[in-house]
Design a protein around this motif. Structure first.
Motif, mmCIF file in Angstrom:
data_model
loop_
_atom_site.group_PDB
_atom_site.id
_atom_site.type_symbol
_atom_site.label_atom_id
_atom_site.label_comp_id
_atom_site.label_asym_id
_atom_site.label_seq_id
_atom_site.Cartn_x
_atom_site.Cartn_y
_atom_site.Cartn_z
ATOM 1 N N THR A 1 -26.919 59.392 38.838
ATOM 2 C CA THR A 1 -26.431 59.245 37.458
ATOM 3 C C THR A 1 -24.961 58.855 37.362
ATOM 4 O OG1 THR A 1 -28.133 60.705 36.586
ATOM 5 C CG2 THR A 1 -26.172 60.413 35.226
ATOM 6 N N SER B 1 -33.559 54.823 28.376
ATOM 7 C CA SER B 1 -32.099 54.943 28.356
ATOM 8 C C SER B 1 -31.451 53.652 27.859
ATOM 9 C CB SER B 1 -31.574 55.308 29.747
ATOM 10 O OG SER B 1 -31.954 54.315 30.669
ATOM 11 N N ASP C 1 -29.753 60.694 28.946
ATOM 12 C CA ASP C 1 -30.953 59.879 29.168
ATOM 13 C C ASP C 1 -31.105 59.506 30.643
ATOM 14 O OD1 ASP C 1 -31.591 59.962 26.486
ATOM 15 O OD2 ASP C 1 -30.880 57.929 26.053
ATOM 16 N N MET C 2 -30.008 59.171 31.280
ATOM 17 C CA MET C 2 -30.071 58.808 32.708
ATOM 18 C C MET C 2 -30.443 60.021 33.560
ATOM 19 S SD MET C 2 -29.737 55.603 32.956
ATOM 20 C CE MET C 2 -29.579 55.435 34.722
ATOM 21 N N ASN C 3 -29.966 61.206 33.167
ATOM 22 C CA ASN C 3 -30.340 62.423 33.899
ATOM 23 C C ASN C 3 -31.822 62.759 33.722
ATOM 24 O OD1 ASN C 3 -28.018 63.233 35.305
ATOM 25 N ND2 ASN C 3 -27.132 64.078 33.444
ATOM 26 N N ASN C 4 -32.431 62.258 32.653
ATOM 27 C CA ASN C 4 -33.855 62.502 32.407
ATOM 28 C C ASN C 4 -34.753 61.443 33.043
ATOM 29 O OD1 ASN C 4 -33.696 64.897 30.948
ATOM 30 N ND2 ASN C 4 -33.161 63.789 29.082
ATOM 31 N N GLN C 5 -34.156 60.460 33.689
ATOM 32 C CA GLN C 5 -34.952 59.422 34.354
ATOM 33 C C GLN C 5 -35.630 60.014 35.589
ATOM 34 O OE1 GLN C 5 -35.424 56.186 33.244
ATOM 35 N NE2 GLN C 5 -34.310 56.940 31.463
ATOM 36 N N ASN D 1 -30.870 62.773 40.142
ATOM 37 C CA ASN D 1 -29.701 62.936 39.262
ATOM 38 C C ASN D 1 -28.396 62.626 39.983
ATOM 39 O OD1 ASN D 1 -31.282 63.538 37.106
ATOM 40 N ND2 ASN D 1 -30.819 65.722 37.086
ATOM 41 N N VAL E 1 -24.480 55.303 35.357
ATOM 42 C CA VAL E 1 -23.957 55.261 33.979
ATOM 43 C C VAL E 1 -22.757 54.326 33.856
ATOM 44 C CG1 VAL E 1 -24.869 57.508 33.308
ATOM 45 C CG2 VAL E 1 -22.533 57.344 34.218
ATOM 46 N N ILE F 1 -25.703 59.345 29.317
ATOM 47 C CA ILE F 1 -25.689 60.185 30.528
ATOM 48 C C ILE F 1 -26.904 61.115 30.526
ATOM 49 C CG2 ILE F 1 -24.472 62.074 31.710
ATOM 50 C CD1 ILE F 1 -21.830 60.715 30.782
ATOM 51 N N LYS G 1 -24.368 51.605 24.940
ATOM 52 C CA LYS G 1 -24.342 52.695 25.922
ATOM 53 C C LYS G 1 -22.980 53.383 25.921
ATOM 54 C CE LYS G 1 -27.828 50.584 28.810
ATOM 55 N NZ LYS G 1 -27.979 49.225 29.291
#
Length: 148
Positions: A41, A97, A30-34, A38, A45, A28, A20
């Motif tokens: 995030t 992610s 990928d985490m925003n797309n969870q 947001n 992260v 980052i 990571k």
């Protein structure tokens, strides 16, 4: 056996966290797309990989190993629940992610992978507790023997 379990968990968490950090911008993204807000995030992260590293360090030392095993179990249960919600189609989109080659697993493979490490951590906890009890009994016998 306990050292093998701890070593496997250490390798898993160090590999995941280092992967990571090595591709932090992608992580980052990928985490925003969870399917999570947001606003979480910036916290996640850093928290997730740092927690993985912290658990790894705890698993190294005998004195903190049980805490590391419980941390491993808790984190893997959370990842397994998340994977289960994805497989049950709770979310409209499901980006992974995960770090490194773990990212290439299908969601069904993720579930099996996670359940394996849940079982491993549970076994480690049971073995560590048994070892602690045996040490405690041995110390009590030693104390009684020295007292007499």
């Amino acid at each position: 056996m306990l050292e093998l379990i701890s070593s496997l968990l250490i390798m898993l968490f160090l590999y995941a966290s280092i992967s990571k950090f090595l591709d932090f911008k992608r992580f980052i993204g990928d985490m925003n797309n969870q399917p999570l807000p947001n606003s979480l995030t910036p916290f996640l992260v850093w928290a997730i990989p740092c927690l993985e590293i912290g658990i790894s360090v705890a698993l190294i030392f005998e004195r903190t190993r049980l805490a590391g095993l419980y941390g491993s179990l808790g984190l893997m249960i959370l990842f397994t629940i998340y994977t289960g919600t994805i497989l049950l189609h709770f979310f409209s989109y499901v980006p992974c992610s995960c770090g490194g080659v773990i990212k290439k697993l299908t969601w069904n493979q993720h579930l099996v992978f996670n359940l394996f490490f849940v079982a491993l951590a549970t076994t480690g906890i049971l073995l560590q507790n048994r070892k602690s009890k045996q040490t405690q009994i041995h110390n009590q016998k030693q104390f009684s023997y020295e007292k007499n």
